[in-house]
Design a protein around this motif. Sequence first.
Motif, PDB file in Angstrom:
ATOM      1  N   GLU A   3       0.827  -1.207   0.000  1.00  0.00           N
ATOM      2  CA  GLU A   3       0.000   0.000   0.000  1.00  0.00           C
ATOM      3  C   GLU A   3       0.862   1.259   0.000  1.00  0.00           C
ATOM      4  N   ILE A   6       2.173   1.723  -3.554  1.00  0.00           N
ATOM      5  CA  ILE A   6       1.100   2.173  -4.454  1.00  0.00           C
ATOM      6  C   ILE A   6       0.806   3.644  -4.215  1.00  0.00           C
ATOM      7  N   TRP A   7       0.767   4.046  -2.937  1.00  0.00           N
ATOM      8  CA  TRP A   7       0.520   5.450  -2.592  1.00  0.00           C
ATOM      9  C   TRP A   7       1.630   6.340  -3.156  1.00  0.00           C
ATOM     10  N   PHE A  48      -6.763   4.908  -6.726  1.00  0.00           N
ATOM     11  CA  PHE A  48      -5.918   4.269  -5.720  1.00  0.00           C
ATOM     12  C   PHE A  48      -5.750   5.160  -4.497  1.00  0.00           C
ATOM     13  N   LEU A  52      -6.966   4.100  -0.871  1.00  0.00           N
ATOM     14  CA  LEU A  52      -5.946   3.942   0.162  1.00  0.00           C
ATOM     15  C   LEU A  52      -6.128   4.911   1.318  1.00  0.00           C
ATOM     16  N   SER A  53      -6.824   6.020   1.099  1.00  0.00           N
ATOM     17  CA  SER A  53      -7.071   6.928   2.215  1.00  0.00           C
ATOM     18  C   SER A  53      -8.091   6.361   3.193  1.00  0.00           C
ATOM     19  N   THR A  55      -8.370   2.886   3.728  1.00  0.00           N
ATOM     20  CA  THR A  55      -7.939   1.577   4.220  1.00  0.00           C
ATOM     21  C   THR A  55      -7.489   1.575   5.675  1.00  0.00           C
TER      22      THR A  55
END
Length: 77
Positions: A3, A6-7, A48, A52-53, A55
């Motif tokens: 993660e 990806i971020w 994404f 992701l914010s 998760t």
Amino acid sequence: MAEMWIWRISSVFIAAYLVLTILLMIPLAVLVSFMLFGFVVYPLCRLFLIILSFTPLRSLPPSAFVDVNWSNYIPHL
């Protein structure tokens, strides 16, 4: 760990996309191919980042769900 990468990759792409588009304006063929690539990748990177914010909310500690007794902090008159 995945993660985090990806971020980082999504953030760098979004930040660099406009700058690279402006710098590549002279060779038109490169600009067109880069813009077509960006029209596909840019929305994916934004998606994404949005996903992701949210998760970290899946693994909140139990203390996050405790109600605050505001009357202890703000007295009622």
